[in-house]
Design an enzyme around this catalytic site. Structure first.
Site, PDB file in Angstrom:
ATOM      1  N   CYS A 394       0.818  -1.072   0.020  1.00 13.94           N
ATOM      2  CA  CYS A 394      -0.102   0.100  -0.109  1.00 13.94           C
ATOM      3  C   CYS A 394       0.913   1.276   0.019  1.00 13.94           C
ATOM      4  CB  CYS A 394      -1.090   0.050   1.263  1.00 13.94           C
ATOM      5  SG  CYS A 394      -2.442   0.820   0.653  1.00 13.94           S
ATOM      6  N   HIS A 533      -3.400  -5.283   0.497  1.00 14.43           N
ATOM      7  CA  HIS A 533      -3.011  -5.797   1.519  1.00 14.43           C
ATOM      8  C   HIS A 533      -2.987  -7.371   1.521  1.00 14.43           C
ATOM      9  CE1 HIS A 533      -2.543  -2.007   3.934  1.00 14.43           C
ATOM     10  NE2 HIS A 533      -3.564  -1.765   3.168  1.00 14.43           N
ATOM     11  N   GLU A 535      -1.290  -9.361   3.279  1.00 16.00           N
ATOM     12  CA  GLU A 535      -1.066 -10.094   4.396  1.00 16.00           C
ATOM     13  C   GLU A 535      -2.456 -10.450   5.150  1.00 16.00           C
ATOM     14  OE1 GLU A 535      -0.891  -6.890   3.791  1.00 16.00           O
ATOM     15  OE2 GLU A 535      -1.507  -5.446   5.424  1.00 16.00           O
TER      16      GLU A 535
END
Ligand code: GLN
Length: 561
Positions: A394, A533, A535
């Protein structure tokens, strides 16, 4: 799958059994983890589950809460900004959380007040009971016909003023349901007193007393303790707290959270839950997944060192999912990932080299605001020049693009509109700009710069198309992906040609080709920036491909040094 039950009209329908999880004595005992591990264990026995978090705070959602104070904001596919506990739930169960799985007092009250203004209550006096409690109960039951078990965790500890409407709502809820359809699990602490060498049960007794005074009686006690609970204390807890002895479950400290499902199973938590519902014989659990996870986490064959150059480095929870995804990446490669948090602001003034030398990979995470961004740009320069694996997430991608623009593509004044609101004066090149209109699925979303801060970002799952033959297409093993977003600004497509000429490839784009989703350096062993994102979707039993390959690249670097 659980047998369906007849409803009042005699039709058969699927009805979830509810487990309400509360906490007492102190906060931060790992209630979210206990809930997530229980979800995983019920799945291991063949049941479907959904986990839900009820938070007593008055914010409408955690989107505007500081990561320093509240930890990371976890984003769901459907674009909700939620509590980080939902991240635990997903990492342990693989069930994608939804907007309706995170409920705060703020959201409940704002719904109630909206209804009041609309006149929905037909002139009645609006009260906590029944209006607020009904609103909570409505939320709790959303999707109850979809799963075998619904696990609802109440944030905070019993006795908190804010929590009362939630406790009252779950009390009523269990009465509204047929007998035996709801159980209560209470998590407490057994402090160890060194001088007497004893585990103390009194705080737990008081906590249960407090619960009972508001009409809730726990069926299961999960007690956090440093060591095993001796028989004598177990009997005492059972007697004074009115639970069965085999429903007193020890939650001992673990070296890794990923051992929690196995540890809770050894302690008999899943059995106690099934017993409390009267489910017999209980289906046998299949723990192959969790045995493999524990084996990978406890028996690594090497180590790598990764620097996370960020802003919120004082509170590890601020980057919770990134830390977990790196651990998963390590598990995929059978290495332990040692993370060091480096404050990006240091590089605003200082040369990053002495700080970053010796790391096998560098990760620049997401963030908001200008502070520390020049430092992040310097970290990207260092990774590019020294051919160290770099993953920019990001803001970390946006900074890598600005770095490329300034230092390679010759756009000396490249910057982001986020940090300079006078772009109109042409004082800098807005390589990253404020997005005001975009396409989500088949609708167009529009935002104004002056819109409220809450919930005005590009949020949730969006698809991206990856270029054939690019590094990311190889890493993902596909050219079509879907990832979660949370940002206001975008890399400007108008700079694509200039940046690609310099060697920074735009390897992933939104399906309409307007929004850059991924960039990568062509002549670098591993330098990838992603606007989303990744993750948030990584799991210990299914490490995210970007994290798995990033750690593999770090492992390769570690062999070179
Ligand atoms: N602040 C940047 C934006 O809003 C990046 C956000 C993030 O890193 N999550 O676009």
């Amino acid at each position: 799958m659980m047998a369906s039950m007849p409803n009042t009209t005699g039709e058969f329908q699927y009805m979830a059994r509810f487990v309400f999880i509360t906490g007492g004595v102190v906060s931060s005992l790992g209630k979210g983890l206990a809930s997530a591990a229980l979800g995983a264990l019920l799945q291991a026995r063949g049941y479907s589950v959904r986990l839900r978090k009820l938070d007593p705070y008055l914010n409408v959602d955690p989107g505007t809460m500081s990561p320093f104070e509240h930890g990371e904001v976890f984003v769901t596919d459907d674009g909700a900004e939620t509590d980080l506990d939902l991240g635990h739930y997903e990492r342990f169960t693989g069930v994608a959380a939804r907007n309706t799985d995170s409920i705060s007092s703020g959201r409940i009250y704002s719904n109630v007040l909206e209804k009041e203004r609309r006149g929905d209550y037909l002139g009645k006096t609006i009260q906590v009971i029944p209006h607020v409690t009904n609103e909570i109960k409505d939320f709790i039951s959303i999707g109850e016909d979809e799963v075998d078990f619904m696990l609802c965790e109440i944030g905070g500890t019993v006795g908190d003023i804010e929590g009362l409407p939630f406790f009252e709502a779950i009390r009523q809820f269990s009465q509204d349901k047929p007998r035996g359809q709801c159980i209560f699990m209470h998590l407490t602490l057994l402090p160890f007193i060194n001088a007497s060498g004893e585990l103390k049960t009194k705080p737990t007794q008081h906590s249960v007393k407090e619960l009972r005074s508001i009409g809730l009686a726990p069926d299961i006690l999960v007690c956090r303790s440093e060591g095993p609970i001796p028989e004598k204390e177990r009997e005492k807890l059972a007697l004074f707290c009115n639970v069965r002895k085999d429903s007193v479950i020890a939650a001992q400290d673990l070296k890794s959270i990923y051992e929690a499902p196995l540890a809770y199973h050894r302690e008999g938590l899943d059995q106690a839950v099934l017993d409390a519902f009267g489910i017999a014989p209980a289906p046998k659990p299949d723990l192959v997944r969790w045995n493999d996870v524990a084996d990978r986490i406890y028996n690594p064959e090497g180590e790598v060192k990764v620097a996370i150059v960020g802003k919120y480095t004082q509170l590890e929870d601020a980057y919770k999912s990134i830390a977990e995804a790196l651990t998963h990446g390590g598990m995929a490669n059978r290495v332990k990932v040692n993370v060091e948090w480096v404050d990006a602001e240091i590089f605003d003034k200082e040369d990053p080299a002495p700080y970053l030398q010796g790391f096998h990979a560098i990760l620049v995470p997401g963030g908001f605001g200008e502070r520390g961004t020049e430092g992040k740009i310097k970290a990207a320069t260092f990774a590019r020049e020294h051919k160290i694996p770099y993953l920019g997430i990001c803001l970390g991608m946006q900074m890598a693009v600005i770095e490329a623009a300034r230092n390679v593509a010759g756009l000396k004044d490249a910057g982001s509109e986020e940090f300079d609101h006078e772009a109109g004066e042409k004082r800098f090149e807005p390589v990253v700009y404020h997005l005001k209109e975009w396409v989500q699925g088949n609708r167009t979303v529009a935002r104004k710069v002056t819109d409220d801060k809450g919930g005005t970002m590009r949020l949730g799952a969006y698809s991206a198309s990856l270029g054939e033959g690019t590094k990311v297409a190889e890493v993902y093993g596909t050219t079509s992906i879907e990832e979660r977003h949370r940002h206001r600004y975008e890399v400007d497509i108008r700079y694509r040609e200039q940046l690609e000429k310099a060697g920074l490839k735009f390897s992933g784009m939104s399906p309409d080709g307007r929004l850059p989703e991924i960039v990568e350096w062509e002549d670098h062993p591993w330098f990838i920036g992603v606007q989303f994102h990744p993750e948030l979707k990584s799991k210990p039993f299914e490490p995210h491909p970007l994290f798995a390959d990033f750690v593999r690249a770090a492992k390769d670097t570690s062999r070179l040094v």
